[in-house]
Design an enzyme around this catalytic site. Structure first.
Site, PDB file in Angstrom:
ATOM      1  N   ASN A 103     -62.662  28.808  14.026  1.00  0.00           N
ATOM      2  CA  ASN A 103     -62.075  27.624  14.664  1.00  0.00           C
ATOM      3  C   ASN A 103     -62.178  26.446  13.690  1.00  0.00           C
ATOM      4  OD1 ASN A 103     -62.054  25.142  16.099  1.00  0.00           O
ATOM      5  ND2 ASN A 103     -62.280  26.242  18.014  1.00  0.00           N
ATOM      6  N   HIS A 126     -57.716  24.460  18.932  1.00  0.00           N
ATOM      7  CA  HIS A 126     -57.597  23.916  20.288  1.00  0.00           C
ATOM      8  C   HIS A 126     -56.769  22.640  20.232  1.00  0.00           C
ATOM      9  CE1 HIS A 126     -60.031  22.451  24.085  1.00  0.00           C
ATOM     10  NE2 HIS A 126     -58.721  22.462  24.289  1.00  0.00           N
ATOM     11  N   HIS A 166     -67.733  25.019  15.016  1.00  0.00           N
ATOM     12  CA  HIS A 166     -68.473  23.813  14.649  1.00  0.00           C
ATOM     13  C   HIS A 166     -69.586  24.075  13.641  1.00  0.00           C
ATOM     14  CE1 HIS A 166     -71.211  20.327  15.641  1.00  0.00           C
ATOM     15  NE2 HIS A 166     -70.100  19.759  15.266  1.00  0.00           N
ATOM     16  N   GLU A 200     -55.933  27.708  21.661  1.00  0.00           N
ATOM     17  CA  GLU A 200     -56.722  27.317  22.826  1.00  0.00           C
ATOM     18  C   GLU A 200     -56.074  26.101  23.470  1.00  0.00           C
ATOM     19  OE1 GLU A 200     -61.174  28.435  21.172  1.00  0.00           O
ATOM     20  OE2 GLU A 200     -60.630  26.353  21.561  1.00  0.00           O
ATOM     21  N   ASP A 204     -60.988  23.291  14.200  1.00  0.00           N
ATOM     22  CA  ASP A 204     -60.757  21.998  14.862  1.00  0.00           C
ATOM     23  C   ASP A 204     -61.495  20.838  14.200  1.00  0.00           C
ATOM     24  OD1 ASP A 204     -59.354  23.376  16.795  1.00  0.00           O
ATOM     25  OD2 ASP A 204     -60.907  23.199  18.333  1.00  0.00           O
ATOM     26  N   HIS A 205     -62.754  21.103  13.788  1.00  0.00           N
ATOM     27  CA  HIS A 205     -63.561  19.965  13.356  1.00  0.00           C
ATOM     28  C   HIS A 205     -63.273  19.509  11.934  1.00  0.00           C
ATOM     29  CE1 HIS A 205     -65.100  19.674  17.243  1.00  0.00           C
ATOM     30  NE2 HIS A 205     -65.544  20.917  17.227  1.00  0.00           N
ATOM     31  N   ARG A 208     -57.462  14.786  20.178  1.00  0.00           N
ATOM     32  CA  ARG A 208     -58.568  14.126  19.455  1.00  0.00           C
ATOM     33  C   ARG A 208     -58.858  14.782  18.104  1.00  0.00           C
ATOM     34  NH1 ARG A 208     -63.593  15.798  23.252  1.00  0.00           N
ATOM     35  NH2 ARG A 208     -62.261  14.816  24.774  1.00  0.00           N
ATOM     36  N   HIS A 209     -58.497  16.061  17.940  1.00  0.00           N
ATOM     37  CA  HIS A 209     -58.636  16.642  16.588  1.00  0.00           C
ATOM     38  C   HIS A 209     -57.317  17.269  16.138  1.00  0.00           C
ATOM     39  CE1 HIS A 209     -59.885  19.998  19.139  1.00  0.00           C
ATOM     40  NE2 HIS A 209     -61.096  19.516  19.330  1.00  0.00           N
ATOM     41  N   GLU A 248     -63.025  35.363  27.325  1.00  0.00           N
ATOM     42  CA  GLU A 248     -63.938  34.912  26.276  1.00  0.00           C
ATOM     43  C   GLU A 248     -65.158  34.346  26.976  1.00  0.00           C
ATOM     44  OE1 GLU A 248     -62.479  33.055  22.768  1.00  0.00           O
ATOM     45  OE2 GLU A 248     -64.263  31.784  22.590  1.00  0.00           O
ATOM     46  N   ARG A 281     -55.955  19.752  22.106  1.00  0.00           N
ATOM     47  CA  ARG A 281     -56.435  19.067  23.308  1.00  0.00           C
ATOM     48  C   ARG A 281     -55.370  18.123  23.836  1.00  0.00           C
ATOM     49  NH1 ARG A 281     -62.122  19.557  24.104  1.00  0.00           N
ATOM     50  NH2 ARG A 281     -61.762  18.074  25.769  1.00  0.00           N
ATOM     51  N   HIS A 322     -68.625  29.746  21.366  1.00  0.00           N
ATOM     52  CA  HIS A 322     -69.127  28.391  21.613  1.00  0.00           C
ATOM     53  C   HIS A 322     -70.594  28.262  21.227  1.00  0.00           C
ATOM     54  CE1 HIS A 322     -68.130  24.368  23.102  1.00  0.00           C
ATOM     55  NE2 HIS A 322     -69.445  24.265  23.109  1.00  0.00           N
ATOM     56  N   THR A 352     -70.370  25.582  36.294  1.00  0.00           N
ATOM     57  CA  THR A 352     -71.676  24.979  35.967  1.00  0.00           C
ATOM     58  C   THR A 352     -71.976  24.981  34.465  1.00  0.00           C
ATOM     59  OG1 THR A 352     -72.529  27.111  36.676  1.00  0.00           O
ATOM     60  CG2 THR A 352     -72.980  25.241  38.108  1.00  0.00           C
TER      61      THR A 352
HETATM   62  N1  PXP Z   1     -64.186  29.439  21.914  1.00  0.00           N
HETATM   63  C1  PXP Z   1     -63.668  28.484  22.718  1.00  0.00           C
HETATM   64  C2  PXP Z   1     -62.858  28.897  23.890  1.00  0.00           C
HETATM   65  C3  PXP Z   1     -63.869  27.115  22.421  1.00  0.00           C
HETATM   66  O1  PXP Z   1     -63.330  26.178  23.212  1.00  0.00           O
HETATM   67  C4  PXP Z   1     -64.593  26.769  21.272  1.00  0.00           C
HETATM   68  C5  PXP Z   1     -64.795  25.335  20.924  1.00  0.00           C
HETATM   69  O2  PXP Z   1     -63.582  24.733  20.701  1.00  0.00           O
HETATM   70  C6  PXP Z   1     -65.090  27.800  20.468  1.00  0.00           C
HETATM   71  C7  PXP Z   1     -64.893  29.130  20.821  1.00  0.00           C
HETATM   72  C8  PXP Z   1     -65.857  27.520  19.207  1.00  0.00           C
HETATM   73  O3  PXP Z   1     -67.037  26.869  19.532  1.00  0.00           O
HETATM   74  P1  PXP Z   1     -67.915  26.210  18.369  1.00  0.00           P
HETATM   75  O4  PXP Z   1     -67.027  25.221  17.682  1.00  0.00           O
HETATM   76  O5  PXP Z   1     -69.050  25.599  19.092  1.00  0.00           O
HETATM   77  O6  PXP Z   1     -68.309  27.331  17.445  1.00  0.00           O
END
Ligand code: PXP
Length: 252
Positions: free
Chosen positions: A9, A45, A221, A75, A11-12, A51-52, A156, A47, A198, A106
């Site tokens: 991923n 992702h 991340h 995503e 995104d960051h 934001r990214h 997932e 969003r 995640h 939760t």
């Molecule tokens: N899977 C999904 C569905 C997510 O939303 C994310 C975060 O965007 C990730 C995996 C990756 O998580 P992380 O960036 O914490 O590794």
């Protein structure tokens, strides 16, 4: 137990780019590097608040994944806007995630049990368009049953609570890992493909990767953070090696 795929991923990389409003660092370049370093696919992702990742990034990521014959895991939230973007691009996979508070369970997964009526028609239209649909859910058997009922092909599992518990040395980490194992077995028994993601880092990847029903991990991340110190390619290679070690140990 087959080989576990790694979706990276990126995104960051876009988060850092957007912090300055400049054109760099470029998430598309990161995606190219990730694929070259052994990522099986790219996860991004888009969003609602952008934001990214931007719409332009998704166009470019879809393009490079298509050219390289690698899957793009798109995503997105369960909204008409995101559905239209997914249908326009037809990525290999779409992973539906919660963005608004009322959609969240939760632990932070999509509440498919409560949201079945909204989620089912979106899943159907994406599946009909040839997109593999995944739902990002908590490790809860009721969510597995609901995911199957709405027609998703993949779940997932949200590993965030487990990974945080490990980092904070909380005693409930073992219980949370066991919940992931039970949910993975349940999803598999229902005929769902099982992914996880995640919060995964070098420490948590091995116990997660050892869950035999999993076929894919999506990690972002931590890898992007680690890339600051050792580079993106080496960070991905190390993660890949840990995944393979976990599978080899389990099979031995
Ligand atoms: N899977 C999904 C569905 C997510 O939303 C994310 C975060 O965007 C990730 C995996 C990756 O998580 P992380 O960036 O914490 O590794």
């Amino acid at each position: 137990m087959g080989r576990l795929r790694l979706g990276v991923n990126i995104d960051h990389v876009a988060t850092v780019r957007n912090a300055r409003g400049e054109g760099y660092p470029d998430p598309v370049r990161a995606a190219e590097m990730a694929l070259a370093a052994g990522a099986d696919g790219i996860t991004a992702h888009l969003r609602e608040d952008r934001r990214h990742i931007s719409d332009f990034d998704i166009d470019a990521l879809a393009d490079i994944c298509r050219r390289r014959g690698r899957p793009l895991n798109f995503e997105c939230a369960v909204t008409a806007e995101m559905e239209a973007i997914a249908l326009a691009h037809r990525p290999h996979a779409a992973c539906l995630v919660p963005e608004r508070r009322e959609e969240v369970t939760t632990e932070g997964g999509l509440d498919v049990v409560r949201g079945q009526n909204t989620i089912a028609p979106v899943v159907r239209r994406l599946v009909d368009a040839g997109i593999r649909v995944s739902l990002f859910v908590d490790a809860d058997e009721a969510q597995m049953v609901a995911a199957k009922a709405v027609g998703a092909q993949v779940v997932e599992l949200h590993t965030g609570a487990y990974c945080t518990a490990v980092r904070e040395r909380k005693p409930q980490a073992e219980v949370l890992l066991n919940n992931l194992r039970i949910a993975a077995a349940k999803a598999y028994e229902l005929g769902l493909e099982v992914h996880a993601g995640h919060g995964i880092d070098y420490e948590t990847v091995k116990p997660v990767a050892a869950i035999p029903e999993l076929t894919e991990l999506n990690i972002g991340h931590f890898l992007i953070g680690e890339a600051i110190f050792i580079g993106l390619g080496p960070a991905i290679q190390r993660m890949r090696a840990l995944m393979d070690e976990a599978r080899a140990t389990k099979a031995a």
